[in-house]
Design an enzyme around this catalytic site. Structure first.
Site, PDB file in Angstrom:
ATOM      1  N   LYS A  12       0.835  -1.204   0.000  1.00  0.00           N
ATOM      2  CA  LYS A  12       0.000   0.000   0.000  1.00  0.00           C
ATOM      3  C   LYS A  12       0.868   1.252   0.000  1.00  0.00           C
ATOM      4  O   LYS A  12       0.605   2.205  -0.724  1.00  0.00           O
ATOM      5  CB  LYS A  12      -0.861   0.032   1.275  1.00  0.00           C
ATOM      6  CG  LYS A  12      -2.226  -0.577   1.100  1.00  0.00           C
ATOM      7  CD  LYS A  12      -3.083  -0.276   2.303  1.00  0.00           C
ATOM      8  CE  LYS A  12      -4.298  -1.170   2.304  1.00  0.00           C
ATOM      9  NZ  LYS A  12      -5.114  -0.998   3.503  1.00  0.00           N
ATOM     10  N   ASP A  67      -9.418   2.513   4.459  1.00  0.00           N
ATOM     11  CA  ASP A  67     -10.092   1.271   4.827  1.00  0.00           C
ATOM     12  C   ASP A  67     -10.877   0.839   3.599  1.00  0.00           C
ATOM     13  O   ASP A  67     -11.470   1.674   2.920  1.00  0.00           O
ATOM     14  CB  ASP A  67     -11.028   1.493   6.019  1.00  0.00           C
ATOM     15  CG  ASP A  67     -11.379   0.166   6.675  1.00  0.00           C
ATOM     16  OD1 ASP A  67     -10.477  -0.652   6.885  1.00  0.00           O
ATOM     17  OD2 ASP A  67     -12.569  -0.062   6.971  1.00  0.00           O
ATOM     18  N   SER A  68     -10.840  -0.440   3.287  1.00  0.00           N
ATOM     19  CA  SER A  68     -11.548  -0.879   2.090  1.00  0.00           C
ATOM     20  C   SER A  68     -12.263  -2.195   2.299  1.00  0.00           C
ATOM     21  O   SER A  68     -12.040  -2.900   3.292  1.00  0.00           O
ATOM     22  CB  SER A  68     -10.592  -0.957   0.898  1.00  0.00           C
ATOM     23  OG  SER A  68      -9.387  -1.555   1.261  1.00  0.00           O
ATOM     24  N   GLY A 147      -6.634 -10.963  -1.816  1.00  0.00           N
ATOM     25  CA  GLY A 147      -8.032 -10.893  -1.372  1.00  0.00           C
ATOM     26  C   GLY A 147      -9.004 -11.510  -2.368  1.00  0.00           C
ATOM     27  O   GLY A 147      -8.803 -12.630  -2.850  1.00  0.00           O
ATOM     28  N   TYR A 148     -10.034 -10.760  -2.720  1.00  0.00           N
ATOM     29  CA  TYR A 148     -11.110 -11.264  -3.579  1.00  0.00           C
ATOM     30  C   TYR A 148     -10.821 -11.051  -5.071  1.00  0.00           C
ATOM     31  O   TYR A 148     -11.699 -11.275  -5.911  1.00  0.00           O
ATOM     32  CB  TYR A 148     -12.433 -10.584  -3.194  1.00  0.00           C
ATOM     33  CG  TYR A 148     -12.828 -10.794  -1.742  1.00  0.00           C
ATOM     34  CD1 TYR A 148     -13.594 -11.896  -1.369  1.00  0.00           C
ATOM     35  CD2 TYR A 148     -12.411  -9.913  -0.741  1.00  0.00           C
ATOM     36  CE1 TYR A 148     -13.943 -12.106  -0.045  1.00  0.00           C
ATOM     37  CE2 TYR A 148     -12.750 -10.118   0.597  1.00  0.00           C
ATOM     38  CZ  TYR A 148     -13.519 -11.213   0.932  1.00  0.00           C
ATOM     39  OH  TYR A 148     -13.863 -11.416   2.253  1.00  0.00           O
ATOM     40  N   HIS A 174     -10.503   0.844  -6.790  1.00  0.00           N
ATOM     41  CA  HIS A 174     -11.097   1.694  -5.765  1.00  0.00           C
ATOM     42  C   HIS A 174     -10.017   2.490  -5.011  1.00  0.00           C
ATOM     43  O   HIS A 174     -10.179   3.663  -4.732  1.00  0.00           O
ATOM     44  CB  HIS A 174     -11.896   0.814  -4.796  1.00  0.00           C
ATOM     45  CG  HIS A 174     -11.154  -0.403  -4.328  1.00  0.00           C
ATOM     46  ND1 HIS A 174     -10.582  -1.308  -5.204  1.00  0.00           N
ATOM     47  CD2 HIS A 174     -10.851  -0.859  -3.089  1.00  0.00           C
ATOM     48  CE1 HIS A 174      -9.977  -2.261  -4.522  1.00  0.00           C
ATOM     49  NE2 HIS A 174     -10.130  -2.011  -3.235  1.00  0.00           N
ATOM     50  N   ARG A 175      -8.873   1.834  -4.733  1.00  0.00           N
ATOM     51  CA  ARG A 175      -7.802   2.501  -3.981  1.00  0.00           C
ATOM     52  C   ARG A 175      -7.143   3.585  -4.837  1.00  0.00           C
ATOM     53  O   ARG A 175      -6.860   4.684  -4.370  1.00  0.00           O
ATOM     54  CB  ARG A 175      -6.762   1.485  -3.527  1.00  0.00           C
ATOM     55  CG  ARG A 175      -6.082   1.855  -2.219  1.00  0.00           C
ATOM     56  CD  ARG A 175      -5.140   0.795  -1.688  1.00  0.00           C
ATOM     57  NE  ARG A 175      -5.340  -0.525  -2.248  1.00  0.00           N
ATOM     58  CZ  ARG A 175      -6.196  -1.422  -1.760  1.00  0.00           C
ATOM     59  NH1 ARG A 175      -6.883  -1.162  -0.680  1.00  0.00           N
ATOM     60  NH2 ARG A 175      -6.344  -2.595  -2.339  1.00  0.00           N
TER      61      ARG A 175
HETATM   62  P1  IMP Z   1      -7.951  -3.146   3.737  1.00  0.00           P
HETATM   63  O1  IMP Z   1      -8.810  -2.221   4.522  1.00  0.00           O
HETATM   64  O2  IMP Z   1      -7.322  -2.485   2.544  1.00  0.00           O
HETATM   65  O3  IMP Z   1      -6.960  -3.898   4.567  1.00  0.00           O
HETATM   66  O4  IMP Z   1      -8.901  -4.237   3.078  1.00  0.00           O
HETATM   67  C1  IMP Z   1      -9.766  -5.045   3.858  1.00  0.00           C
HETATM   68  C2  IMP Z   1     -10.092  -6.318   3.108  1.00  0.00           C
HETATM   69  O5  IMP Z   1     -10.892  -6.031   1.953  1.00  0.00           O
HETATM   70  C3  IMP Z   1      -8.874  -7.064   2.565  1.00  0.00           C
HETATM   71  O6  IMP Z   1      -8.346  -7.933   3.529  1.00  0.00           O
HETATM   72  C4  IMP Z   1      -9.478  -7.831   1.395  1.00  0.00           C
HETATM   73  O7  IMP Z   1     -10.103  -9.002   1.846  1.00  0.00           O
HETATM   74  C5  IMP Z   1     -10.536  -6.866   0.872  1.00  0.00           C
HETATM   75  N1  IMP Z   1      -9.959  -6.009  -0.190  1.00  0.00           N
HETATM   76  C6  IMP Z   1      -9.698  -4.686  -0.104  1.00  0.00           C
HETATM   77  N2  IMP Z   1      -9.151  -4.223  -1.258  1.00  0.00           N
HETATM   78  C7  IMP Z   1      -9.058  -5.295  -2.074  1.00  0.00           C
HETATM   79  C8  IMP Z   1      -8.564  -5.466  -3.410  1.00  0.00           C
HETATM   80  O8  IMP Z   1      -8.072  -4.554  -4.083  1.00  0.00           O
HETATM   81  N3  IMP Z   1      -8.648  -6.721  -3.897  1.00  0.00           N
HETATM   82  C9  IMP Z   1      -9.157  -7.771  -3.219  1.00  0.00           C
HETATM   83  N4  IMP Z   1      -9.612  -7.678  -1.978  1.00  0.00           N
HETATM   84  C10 IMP Z   1      -9.578  -6.437  -1.399  1.00  0.00           C
END
Ligand code: IMP
Length: 195
Positions: A12, A67-68, A147-148, A174-175
C-alpha cells in the site's frame, strides 16, 4: 510536506508513493508506534478516521489512512467492512463468498470494492471514497493481486482483477481512485503547503 500513513502494509505504501511521492514524503505510522488501533467503526469512513487519528496522535504530523472492502448487492453489502474477517484466509474468504452467493444463473452478482481515505492533522479532517463496480464470477480466475481479486471482474473488462495484473488494476481500482481524489482534496485545501 511530510505525511504519515496509518498502515504497515508495504504494498500500500508503495502504491501511495506512486501517486503522492512528488508532493509529499510518505512515512509509515510504524516509525512512530507499533500499537494497533481498534477498528470498531460501522463504516469504511469511521474505520479510516480511527486509523488516521491514531496515526496523528502517534506522530503529531498530518496523517491519513484507508479502509476498504467488498460490497456484494445480493448479500446486502456483505462482506463489506468485515471483508478481511469474513474467514481466516483469502482462499476461505472466497469459498465462503461463492457459497453464500450460490450458483443460480439469475442471481444478481453485482458488487463494488470501496476504499475510503481519511485525513487528520489535529485541525483539518476530511474523507474521500473511491469505488470500483463489477461482478462476482462463479469460479476463481488469475493469480495476481490479493483478497477477492480472482473472483471480481470490473465493469468494462472480461478479466478478473487477478488476471489484469497490478499495473492495469492500479489504473482503475477503488484505492487508485480514492488516492486521486485524496490528492485533489489536499491540493484544493492547500494542505500540501501546510508545513
Ligand atoms: P484493507 O482495509 O485495505 O486492509 O482491506 C480489507 C479487506 O478487503 C482485505 O483484507 C481484502 O479481503 C478486501 N480487499 C480490499 N481491497 C481489495 C482489493 O483490491 N482486492 C481484493 N480484496 C480487497
Amino acid at each position: 510536506m511530510l505525511l504519515v500513513v496509518g498502515t504497515h502494509n508495504k504494498g500500500k505504501i508503495q502504491e501511495i508513493r506512486q501517486v503522492l511521492g512528488k508532493e509529499a514524503e510518505i512515512k509509515s505510522v510504524s516509525e512512530f508506534s507499533n500499537e494497533e488501533p481498534i477498528e470498531d467503526g460501522n463504516s469504511l469512513k469511521e474505520n479510516a478516521l480511527i486509523k488516521a487519528r491514531h496515526a496523528y496522535y502517534a506522530s503529531h504530523l498530518p496523517s491519513f489512512a484507508d479502509d476498504s472492502g467488498l460490497f456484494v448487492q445480493a448479500l446486502n453489502g456483505a462482506p463489506g467492512i468485515h471483508s478481511s474477517r469474513y474467514a481466516k484466509t483469502d482462499e476461505e474468504r472466497i469459498a465462503r463468498l461463492l457459497k453464500e452467493l450460490g450458483n443460480e444463473p439469475n442471481k444478481d452478482r453485482t458488487a463494488y470494492f470501496g476504499c475510503c481515505i481519511a485525513y487528520y492533522d489535529g485541525k483539518n479532517e476530511f474523507t474521500v471514497e473511491g469505488r470500483c463496480y463489477g461482478t462476482i464470477i462463479t469460479q476463481k480466475k488469475g493469480h495476481s493481486g490479493f483478497g477477492y481479486d480472482p473472483v471480481f471482474v470490473p465493469n468494462g473488462f472480461d478479466s478478473t482483477f487477478a488476471e489484469l495484473g497490478e499495473e492495469e488494476k492500479n489504473k482503475i481500482s477503488h484505492r487508485a481512485l480514492a488516492l486521486e481524489l485524496f490528492k485533489k482534496e489536499l491540493l484544493k485545501r492547500n494542505l500540501f503547503a501546510n508545513q
